[in-house]
Motif scaffolding. Structure first.
Motif, PDB file in Angstrom:
ATOM      1  N   SER A  89     -39.468  62.539  -6.333  1.00 35.08           N
ATOM      2  CA  SER A  89     -40.783  61.936  -6.518  1.00 35.08           C
ATOM      3  C   SER A  89     -41.050  60.860  -5.477  1.00 35.08           C
ATOM      4  N   TYR A  90     -40.056  60.017  -5.229  1.00 36.33           N
ATOM      5  CA  TYR A  90     -40.278  58.919  -4.289  1.00 36.33           C
ATOM      6  C   TYR A  90     -40.284  59.397  -2.852  1.00 36.33           C
ATOM      7  N   TYR A  91     -39.588  60.486  -2.583  1.00 34.77           N
ATOM      8  CA  TYR A  91     -39.692  61.119  -1.269  1.00 34.77           C
ATOM      9  C   TYR A  91     -41.140  61.543  -1.037  1.00 34.77           C
ATOM     10  N   ALA A  92     -41.741  62.149  -2.062  1.00 32.63           N
ATOM     11  CA  ALA A  92     -43.131  62.588  -1.952  1.00 32.63           C
ATOM     12  C   ALA A  92     -44.073  61.399  -1.783  1.00 32.63           C
ATOM     13  N   GLN A  93     -43.826  60.309  -2.510  1.00 31.38           N
ATOM     14  CA  GLN A  93     -44.692  59.138  -2.402  1.00 31.38           C
ATOM     15  C   GLN A  93     -44.614  58.500  -1.014  1.00 31.38           C
ATOM     16  N   LEU A  94     -43.410  58.465  -0.456  1.00 29.38           N
ATOM     17  CA  LEU A  94     -43.236  57.847   0.867  1.00 29.38           C
ATOM     18  C   LEU A  94     -43.672  58.772   1.991  1.00 29.38           C
ATOM     19  N   GLY A  95     -43.582  60.071   1.768  1.00 32.16           N
ATOM     20  CA  GLY A  95     -43.963  61.023   2.806  1.00 32.16           C
ATOM     21  C   GLY A  95     -42.861  61.323   3.791  1.00 32.16           C
ATOM     22  N   GLN A  96     -42.099  60.323   4.105  1.00 34.44           N
ATOM     23  CA  GLN A  96     -40.934  60.450   4.989  1.00 34.44           C
ATOM     24  C   GLN A  96     -39.905  59.427   4.538  1.00 34.44           C
ATOM     25  N   VAL A  97     -38.639  59.812   4.520  1.00 38.42           N
ATOM     26  CA  VAL A  97     -37.571  58.899   4.106  1.00 38.42           C
ATOM     27  C   VAL A  97     -36.547  58.789   5.221  1.00 38.42           C
ATOM     28  N   ASP A  98     -36.227  57.559   5.588  1.00 41.99           N
ATOM     29  CA  ASP A  98     -35.218  57.309   6.617  1.00 41.99           C
ATOM     30  C   ASP A  98     -33.849  57.029   6.015  1.00 41.99           C
ATOM     31  N   VAL A  99     -33.840  56.318   4.878  1.00 42.29           N
ATOM     32  CA  VAL A  99     -32.574  55.851   4.302  1.00 42.29           C
ATOM     33  C   VAL A  99     -32.614  55.995   2.790  1.00 42.29           C
ATOM     34  N   ILE A 100     -31.519  56.474   2.210  1.00 44.57           N
ATOM     35  CA  ILE A 100     -31.283  56.418   0.772  1.00 44.57           C
ATOM     36  C   ILE A 100     -30.012  55.613   0.564  1.00 44.57           C
ATOM     37  N   SER A 101     -30.089  54.567  -0.267  1.00 46.31           N
ATOM     38  CA  SER A 101     -28.925  53.704  -0.498  1.00 46.31           C
ATOM     39  C   SER A 101     -28.559  53.687  -1.976  1.00 46.31           C
ATOM     40  N   PHE A 102     -27.262  53.817  -2.252  1.00 46.86           N
ATOM     41  CA  PHE A 102     -26.719  53.672  -3.596  1.00 46.86           C
ATOM     42  C   PHE A 102     -26.091  52.284  -3.723  1.00 46.86           C
ATOM     43  N   THR A 103     -26.311  51.649  -4.874  1.00 44.28           N
ATOM     44  CA  THR A 103     -25.734  50.325  -5.079  1.00 44.28           C
ATOM     45  C   THR A 103     -25.459  50.092  -6.563  1.00 44.28           C
ATOM     46  N   ALA A 104     -24.818  48.962  -6.866  1.00 44.05           N
ATOM     47  CA  ALA A 104     -24.404  48.531  -8.213  1.00 44.05           C
ATOM     48  C   ALA A 104     -23.211  49.354  -8.672  1.00 44.05           C
ATOM     49  N   GLY A 105     -22.728  49.063  -9.897  1.00 42.40           N
ATOM     50  CA  GLY A 105     -21.429  49.563 -10.346  1.00 42.40           C
ATOM     51  C   GLY A 105     -21.245  51.060 -10.222  1.00 42.40           C
ATOM     52  N   VAL A 106     -22.195  51.832 -10.743  1.00 34.74           N
ATOM     53  CA  VAL A 106     -22.100  53.288 -10.645  1.00 34.74           C
ATOM     54  C   VAL A 106     -22.398  53.747  -9.230  1.00 34.74           C
ATOM     55  N   GLY A 107     -23.451  53.236  -8.655  1.00 30.35           N
ATOM     56  CA  GLY A 107     -23.850  53.668  -7.320  1.00 30.35           C
ATOM     57  C   GLY A 107     -22.798  53.414  -6.259  1.00 30.35           C
ATOM     58  N   GLU A 108     -22.077  52.307  -6.404  1.00 27.38           N
ATOM     59  CA  GLU A 108     -21.064  51.963  -5.398  1.00 27.38           C
ATOM     60  C   GLU A 108     -19.745  52.691  -5.625  1.00 27.38           C
ATOM     61  N   ASN A 109     -19.486  53.130  -6.860  1.00 22.48           N
ATOM     62  CA  ASN A 109     -18.143  53.609  -7.189  1.00 22.48           C
ATOM     63  C   ASN A 109     -18.044  55.065  -7.623  1.00 22.48           C
ATOM     64  N   SER A 110     -19.141  55.706  -7.967  1.00 23.53           N
ATOM     65  CA  SER A 110     -19.067  57.073  -8.473  1.00 23.53           C
ATOM     66  C   SER A 110     -19.473  58.082  -7.405  1.00 23.53           C
ATOM     67  N   ALA A 111     -18.486  58.691  -6.767  1.00 27.91           N
ATOM     68  CA  ALA A 111     -18.754  59.749  -5.796  1.00 27.91           C
ATOM     69  C   ALA A 111     -19.409  60.950  -6.476  1.00 27.91           C
ATOM     70  N   LEU A 112     -19.027  61.195  -7.729  1.00 24.96           N
ATOM     71  CA  LEU A 112     -19.595  62.314  -8.480  1.00 24.96           C
ATOM     72  C   LEU A 112     -21.104  62.160  -8.633  1.00 24.96           C
ATOM     73  N   VAL A 113     -21.544  60.994  -9.068  1.00 30.03           N
ATOM     74  CA  VAL A 113     -22.980  60.764  -9.264  1.00 30.03           C
ATOM     75  C   VAL A 113     -23.717  60.866  -7.939  1.00 30.03           C
ATOM     76  N   ARG A 114     -23.177  60.265  -6.891  1.00 27.71           N
ATOM     77  CA  ARG A 114     -23.851  60.314  -5.588  1.00 27.71           C
ATOM     78  C   ARG A 114     -24.015  61.756  -5.112  1.00 27.71           C
ATOM     79  N   ALA A 115     -22.950  62.541  -5.222  1.00 26.28           N
ATOM     80  CA  ALA A 115     -23.006  63.917  -4.748  1.00 26.28           C
ATOM     81  C   ALA A 115     -23.987  64.747  -5.563  1.00 26.28           C
ATOM     82  N   ARG A 116     -23.913  64.631  -6.876  1.00 27.13           N
ATOM     83  CA  ARG A 116     -24.756  65.471  -7.727  1.00 27.13           C
ATOM     84  C   ARG A 116     -26.218  65.048  -7.694  1.00 27.13           C
ATOM     85  N   ALA A 117     -26.481  63.760  -7.471  1.00 28.29           N
ATOM     86  CA  ALA A 117     -27.864  63.290  -7.413  1.00 28.29           C
ATOM     87  C   ALA A 117     -28.605  63.850  -6.209  1.00 28.29           C
TER      88      ALA A 117
END
Length: 404
Positions: A321-349
């Protein structure tokens, strides 16, 4: 040396950090909790730095009655006196306070006055679980550090750049205006810090980038950042909207609430408790911590496997959805406890989004690190990063900039 004390206060606890701003080094941190209970606890950690001349990291814990936040600050001050670093040698030039809800009234860091305190109190109607505790911490901190300015840093402030089409709910306009019903967004301090840190990592100005920031912890939110400004975010009038979280439902058909009221007999307080404290991962599995859910899923537990599917399904939907709102995306960043530590969540997302130019390098994604890093493949059109958030440092930066 220029030090700032950062305070993050809740109704029965507060966290603190003393940060030396010339080098942005944390000198000490601590937590005072179970305030008002029969027995409270405190922990105080002096961090190993050349500035404090500590030779090792030392944490001191105590159990004692802590009647209120004022008593809690006395415990904190005693810990500084007894275990260091000295607040005379590292006297804070200001105290920065995290305040969850600033409504539409506060769009930047604000020096706290009696008028500001009244406004924060009045805004407690929008954040009854957060603002009253923040105000108690502010009152106690001003009494303990009366000679320096105190600055409120609002979680909602970063999202004051949302355009009207993003913050407006499609309900009766007069009713919405009267009761201040609109999207405010939260985790703004983290989203702002990470979006700037991502630009720094790439050596580019933040205003040259379109970014999606995924702050994933026990609470979670997504933010679309165009040229350094928030233009869309997943949390709404309260932190309940958006992603599946540890105990919060995130997005849900409002008709479900009417149905549960009529058919199950749940009243307003029951529904509040259900959606805020009894839903999300906890409601689906009995576990509110994603790590426990993943462990159970790996052992073959069906509800836990489904919960992970639901969690990443919602997350991927927001990325698209946010890709569509921005039209173009340069960077996607993961952060906080799950975002920084869960490779599973990052990959599947992000799996299956190759057509959008998003490709994760599996080896980079699995590598563990505490520093900012790239996890996208070399041929990925969108750079994917893991950026450790540091909300306390961001609060200290904004506090210092406000009082200089």
């Amino acid at each position: 040396m220029t030090a700032v004390l950062v305070v993050n206060s809740g109704s029965s606890s507060f966290k603190y950090q003393l940060i030396e701003m010339d080098t942005e080094t944390t000198l000490a941190s601590g937590l005072v909790e179970r305030i008002g209970e029969l027995m409270g606890t405190s922990s105080h950690t002096v961090l190993e730095t050349p500035i404090t001349q500590a030779t090792e990291t030392v944490t001191v814990e105590r159990e004692l009655p802590i009647a209120d936040h004022t008593a809690g600050f006395a415990v904190m001050l005693e810990a500084f006196r007894t275990h260091g670093p000295s607040l005379e040698a590292h006297a804070p030039v200001a105290v920065g306070h995290r305040v969850v809800h600033g409504g539409a009234r506060f769009h930047e860091p604000t020096v706290i006055t009696e008028s500001v305190e009244r406004d924060i109190d009045e805004l407690s109607a929008l954040a009854p679980l957060h603002n009253p505790g923040a105000l108690q911490g502010i009152t106690a901190a001003i009494a303990a550090f009366s000679a320096v300015p105190h600055v409120a840093i609002f979680d909602t402030a970063f999202h004051q750049t949302l355009p009207p089409e993003a913050f407006t709910y499609a309900i009766n306009a007069d009713l919405a205006e009267r009761f201040r019903v609109r999207r405010y967004g939260f985790h703004g301090t983290s989203h702002g810090f990470v979006s700037r840190a991502g630009a720094d990592f790439l050596g580019q100005p933040v205003d040259a980038l379109n970014q999606i920031v995924l702050h994933l912890g026990n609470g979670g939110s997504v933010c679309a950042v165009r040229a350094g400004q928030s233009v869309e975010t997943s949390m709404g009038m309260t932190p309940l909207e958006g992603l599946v979280m540890g105990t919060r439902s995130g997005d849900i058909d409002p008709g479900v609430l009417f149905h549960l009221h009529r058919r199950a007999g749940l009243d307003i307080d029951d529904l509040d408790q259900l959606l805020n404290r009894g839903s999300g991962l906890l409601g689906l599995t009995g576990h509110g911590d994603l790590r426990d859910v993943i462990t159970a899923a790996d052992s073959g537990d069906g509800p836990s496997q489904l919960a992970i599917d639901v969690y990443v399904h919602r997350l991927k939907g927001y990325v698209g959805s946010y890709y569509a709102q921005l039209g173009q995306v340069d960077v996607i960043s993961f952060t906080a406890g799950v975002g920084e530590n869960s490779a599973l969540v990052r990959a599947r997302a992000l799996e299956g989004l190759e057509a959008l130019g998003i490709r994760i390098d599996p080896e980079r994604n699995e590598a563990k690190s505490r520093v900012a890093r790239r996890i996208s493949a070399d041929d990925s059109a969108v750079t994917v990063l893991v950026i450790p958030t540091n909300e306390e440092l961001e609060i200290a930066r904004q506090t210092l900039a406000t009082v200089l």
